[in-house]
Design a protein around this motif. Sequence first.
Motif, short mmCIF file in Angstrom:
data_model
loop_
_atom_site.label_atom_id
_atom_site.label_comp_id
_atom_site.label_asym_id
_atom_site.label_seq_id
_atom_site.Cartn_x
_atom_site.Cartn_y
_atom_site.Cartn_z
N GLU A 240 55.52 53.60 50.64
CA GLU A 240 54.95 52.41 50.40
C GLU A 240 53.68 52.88 49.06
OE1 GLU A 240 54.35 48.83 53.31
OE2 GLU A 240 54.17 50.85 54.33
N PHE A 241 53.93 53.47 48.23
CA PHE A 241 53.11 54.08 47.24
C PHE A 241 52.58 52.97 46.35
CE2 PHE A 241 52.61 55.39 42.75
CZ PHE A 241 51.42 56.13 43.00
N ASP A 242 53.62 52.01 46.01
CA ASP A 242 52.65 50.83 45.22
C ASP A 242 51.79 50.08 45.94
OD1 ASP A 242 54.80 51.27 43.15
OD2 ASP A 242 56.21 50.04 43.86
N SER A 243 51.81 49.92 47.18
CA SER A 243 50.74 49.33 47.91
C SER A 243 49.64 50.15 47.84
CB SER A 243 51.17 49.08 49.17
OG SER A 243 52.29 48.19 49.37
N ALA A 244 49.67 51.28 48.06
CA ALA A 244 48.41 52.36 47.95
C ALA A 244 47.73 52.42 46.49
CB ALA A 244 48.83 53.76 48.28
N LYS A 245 48.73 52.21 45.59
CA LYS A 245 48.13 52.23 44.15
C LYS A 245 47.40 51.02 43.82
CE LYS A 245 47.79 54.06 40.08
NZ LYS A 245 48.89 54.07 39.02
N ARG A 246 47.89 49.71 44.26
CA ARG A 246 47.26 48.55 44.14
C ARG A 246 45.73 48.64 44.85
NH1 ARG A 246 52.44 46.38 44.49
NH2 ARG A 246 52.03 45.88 46.90
N GLU A 247 46.00 49.17 46.21
CA GLU A 247 44.53 49.30 46.63
C GLU A 247 43.56 50.39 45.88
OE1 GLU A 247 42.70 50.24 51.05
OE2 GLU A 247 44.69 49.58 50.93
N LEU A 248 43.91 51.24 45.33
CA LEU A 248 43.13 52.05 44.60
C LEU A 248 42.67 51.35 43.35
CD1 LEU A 248 41.95 54.77 43.51
CD2 LEU A 248 44.34 55.22 42.53
N GLU A 249 43.69 50.75 42.66
CA GLU A 249 43.16 49.94 41.38
C GLU A 249 42.16 48.79 41.64
OE1 GLU A 249 46.75 48.13 40.16
OE2 GLU A 249 47.85 50.21 39.54
N SER A 250 42.41 48.03 42.97
CA SER A 250 41.02 47.11 43.46
C SER A 250 40.01 48.00 43.80
CB SER A 250 41.94 46.39 44.78
OG SER A 250 40.82 45.53 45.37
N VAL A 251 39.67 48.94 44.46
CA VAL A 251 38.68 49.70 44.57
C VAL A 251 37.99 50.12 43.32
CG1 VAL A 251 37.69 51.74 45.73
CG2 VAL A 251 39.34 50.36 47.00
N LEU A 252 38.89 50.66 42.50
CA LEU A 252 38.38 50.81 40.98
C LEU A 252 37.75 49.82 40.33
CD1 LEU A 252 40.84 53.43 39.60
CD2 LEU A 252 38.90 54.10 40.55
N ASN A 253 38.27 48.77 40.33
CA ASN A 253 37.65 47.64 39.72
C ASN A 253 36.28 47.19 40.15
OD1 ASN A 253 39.93 47.18 38.07
ND2 ASN A 253 41.01 45.95 39.17
N ARG A 254 36.10 47.30 41.55
CA ARG A 254 35.13 47.04 42.03
C ARG A 254 33.95 47.97 41.77
NH1 ARG A 254 38.02 46.31 46.80
NH2 ARG A 254 36.82 47.82 48.01
N ILE A 255 34.29 49.13 41.95
CA ILE A 255 33.23 50.25 41.74
C ILE A 255 33.08 50.51 40.07
CG2 ILE A 255 32.78 52.79 41.67
CD1 ILE A 255 33.02 51.37 44.61
N ARG A 256 33.83 50.02 39.31
CA ARG A 256 33.75 50.15 37.93
C ARG A 256 32.87 49.00 37.75
NH1 ARG A 256 38.59 48.86 36.53
NH2 ARG A 256 39.35 50.99 36.11
N SER A 257 32.75 47.79 38.09
CA SER A 257 32.05 46.50 37.91
C SER A 257 30.60 47.06 38.10
CB SER A 257 32.69 45.32 38.75
OG SER A 257 31.59 44.29 38.42
N LYS A 258 30.38 47.72 39.37
CA LYS A 258 29.07 47.84 39.72
C LYS A 258 28.28 49.07 38.98
CE LYS A 258 29.95 47.04 44.80
NZ LYS A 258 29.78 47.69 46.12
N ARG A 259 29.27 50.07 38.44
CA ARG A 259 28.75 50.94 37.75
C ARG A 259 28.35 50.46 36.41
NH1 ARG A 259 31.20 54.73 33.99
NH2 ARG A 259 30.20 56.67 33.89
N GLU A 260 28.87 49.48 35.73
CA GLU A 260 28.59 49.19 34.30
C GLU A 260 27.41 48.20 34.38
OE1 GLU A 260 32.25 47.02 33.54
OE2 GLU A 260 33.35 48.86 32.62
N LYS A 261 26.97 47.61 35.63
CA LYS A 261 25.77 46.94 35.72
C LYS A 261 24.33 47.69 35.77
CE LYS A 261 28.09 43.02 37.89
NZ LYS A 261 27.96 42.13 39.10
N ILE A 262 24.80 48.95 36.01
CA ILE A 262 23.57 49.83 36.20
C ILE A 262 22.73 50.19 34.71
CG2 ILE A 262 22.66 51.94 36.94
CD1 ILE A 262 23.46 50.01 39.19
#
Length: 262
Positions: A240-262
């Motif tokens: 189920e790599f596709d599901s794992a990759k989607r979870e990674l993408e979701s986490v990256l989007n959240r962390i990226r958003s926080k990082r860009e606000k700093i």
Amino acid sequence: MSEGRNKGKGSFWSRFLFWKRKNSEQDLPGEPTVRESRGYTWELKDLREKVDRFFLTRKKQSGTIFESTTLKLTKNNRHLFRLEGKEKSGREYSILFVTGNYLNELNGKVNGVVFLGEADLNRILSSDQKSLKGILSGIQTPDWDEESWSLLQEEPELRKSSDSWKEVLAWEPIWSQQVIIHLRPNVLAVLLVFMGKEFEDFFRKNSAVRVQEMVSKELYFLNVSGNRDFPHSENLSLYEFDSAKRELESVLNRIRSKREKI
């Protein structure tokens, strides 16, 4: 006297049968013996070899994937395949298989395949038709992979390749570590199997010893039992790599958003 002997005899046989029953329950001769873990490095290497043998469809970008005297599987795109062959009776067949929604861009033209119901198909006819993103926004739950999603973005900076996760390699440690913290151990294990040495180096550099130990256990259970028994797992299977990759993408989007606000 005989009553005493019978009582003693009964007591002896009761103890014997109890011991035998208890011993047989512990041995469980009908159950296959599950081997012990051989360690993080061995389990990961073995899993990667299993995946490589199983996923013939990942070995080529396009072209013939498999061919025998009776059938042929051709890859037209990352999610589009054609199966052709002939039955024993002589009847021939040619069937398209689509493994997921996808969009591609070639020579300035976007093409692809999207699964949706008839109601959704009619709904998009009344959507914003100025852009492909506006048209496809009528789909309620699009299951895009990252490459397809990026093609819908009008801003060039939002267009990301399938390797866009590698931007984290240049992030500060505090943000890189947040990515690992927010990913479940089971998901990390599956990602380690599929995403190669760069992701493995990123994981080892930014994870605590306790997390590494949990992921090592996940790799072991993925290898011996499909990961159905480990209590910390939510049972994401090896394939189920596709599901794992989607979870990674979701986490990256959240962390990226926080990082860009700093």
